[in-house]
Design a protein around this motif. Structure first.
Motif, short mmCIF file in Angstrom:
data_model
loop_
_atom_site.label_atom_id
_atom_site.label_comp_id
_atom_site.label_asym_id
_atom_site.label_seq_id
_atom_site.Cartn_x
_atom_site.Cartn_y
_atom_site.Cartn_z
N CYS A 1 0.83 -1.21 0.00
CA CYS A 1 0.00 0.00 0.00
C CYS A 1 0.86 1.25 0.00
N LEU A 2 1.89 1.26 0.81
CA LEU A 2 2.79 2.41 0.87
C LEU A 2 3.41 2.67 -0.50
N ALA A 3 3.86 1.61 -1.14
CA ALA A 3 4.49 1.74 -2.46
C ALA A 3 3.52 2.26 -3.52
N ALA A 4 2.24 1.93 -3.37
CA ALA A 4 1.23 2.35 -4.35
C ALA A 4 0.53 3.65 -3.97
N GLY A 5 0.89 4.22 -2.82
CA GLY A 5 0.24 5.46 -2.39
C GLY A 5 -1.16 5.26 -1.84
N ILE A 6 -1.42 4.08 -1.32
CA ILE A 6 -2.74 3.75 -0.78
C ILE A 6 -2.69 3.89 0.74
N GLN A 7 -3.64 4.61 1.29
CA GLN A 7 -3.73 4.80 2.73
C GLN A 7 -4.34 3.56 3.38
N VAL A 8 -3.70 3.02 4.39
CA VAL A 8 -4.25 1.88 5.13
C VAL A 8 -5.12 2.41 6.27
N MET A 9 -6.35 1.90 6.33
CA MET A 9 -7.26 2.21 7.43
C MET A 9 -7.44 0.91 8.19
N ALA A 10 -6.91 0.85 9.40
CA ALA A 10 -6.90 -0.38 10.17
C ALA A 10 -8.20 -0.58 10.92
N HIS A 11 -8.58 -1.84 11.03
CA HIS A 11 -9.67 -2.21 11.93
C HIS A 11 -9.26 -3.45 12.69
N CYS A 12 -9.86 -3.65 13.82
CA CYS A 12 -9.62 -4.84 14.63
C CYS A 12 -10.98 -5.34 15.09
N PRO A 13 -11.40 -6.51 14.64
CA PRO A 13 -12.70 -7.03 15.03
C PRO A 13 -12.80 -7.17 16.55
N LEU A 14 -13.88 -6.67 17.10
CA LEU A 14 -14.10 -6.79 18.54
C LEU A 14 -14.40 -8.21 18.95
N GLY A 15 -14.80 -9.04 18.00
CA GLY A 15 -15.14 -10.41 18.27
C GLY A 15 -13.97 -11.27 18.73
N HIS A 16 -12.76 -10.78 18.54
CA HIS A 16 -11.59 -11.55 18.98
C HIS A 16 -11.58 -11.69 20.49
N GLY A 17 -12.02 -10.70 21.19
CA GLY A 17 -12.16 -10.77 22.66
C GLY A 17 -10.86 -10.89 23.44
N SER A 18 -9.73 -10.59 22.85
CA SER A 18 -8.47 -10.71 23.56
C SER A 18 -8.27 -9.52 24.49
N PRO A 19 -8.08 -9.77 25.77
CA PRO A 19 -7.84 -8.65 26.69
C PRO A 19 -6.49 -7.99 26.43
N ALA A 20 -5.59 -8.67 25.68
CA ALA A 20 -4.28 -8.09 25.39
C ALA A 20 -4.37 -6.96 24.38
N LEU A 21 -5.48 -6.88 23.66
CA LEU A 21 -5.64 -5.84 22.67
C LEU A 21 -6.39 -4.69 23.28
#
Length: 128
Positions: free
Chosen positions: A108-128
């Motif tokens: 994405c960086l090489a192509a000039g594409i902006q990354v918009m991150a998401h993290c599913p809440l369904g994972h349920g990991s308390p570490a996140l």
């Protein structure tokens, strides 16, 4: 469910009408395949291409300011970049400390594409 050229154009026009606006800031293709249970790689490739052509047309007509994709793999991204007139402005994808997707983000960086991150809440990991 709204993949393919005509369905994409119709869905965007419905959204414009429902939102009572004349332009959408960012329109994403949510998933790189059809929603049915039987996945057909050739059909999905054709759907991605025709859907992207529709987004380019909506952009050209001034109905959409930016176009992008969501949940695309490196393969899907390379495929789109090889055939598009307008590259995606945004890739929305799962990124978090336990899943960093460095190669995809590098593409994405090489192509000039902006990354918009998401993290599913369904994972349920308390570490996140």
């Amino acid at each position: 469910t709204e993949m393919g050229y005509d369905k994409t154009i119709a869905a965007a026009r419905r959204s414009l009408e429902n939102l009572r606006t004349n332009q959408i800031d960012l329109l994403l293709v949510h998933f790189p395949g059809s929603p049915d249970a039987v996945q057909d790689p050739r059909r999905n490739r054709e759907l991605r291409a025709s859907t992207w052509r529709a987004l380019e047309a909506l952009h050209d007509d001034g109905l959409v300011r930016c176009i992008g994709v969501s949940n695309w793999s490196r393969k899907h991204l390379r495929e789109t970049l090889a055939s598009c007139r307008l590259p995606p402005a945004v890739l929305e994808t799962e990124v978090h400390p336990r899943y960093q997707q460095e190669e995809l983000r590098g593409d994405c960086l090489a192509a000039g594409i902006q990354v918009m991150a998401h993290c599913p809440l369904g994972h349920g990991s308390p570490a996140l």
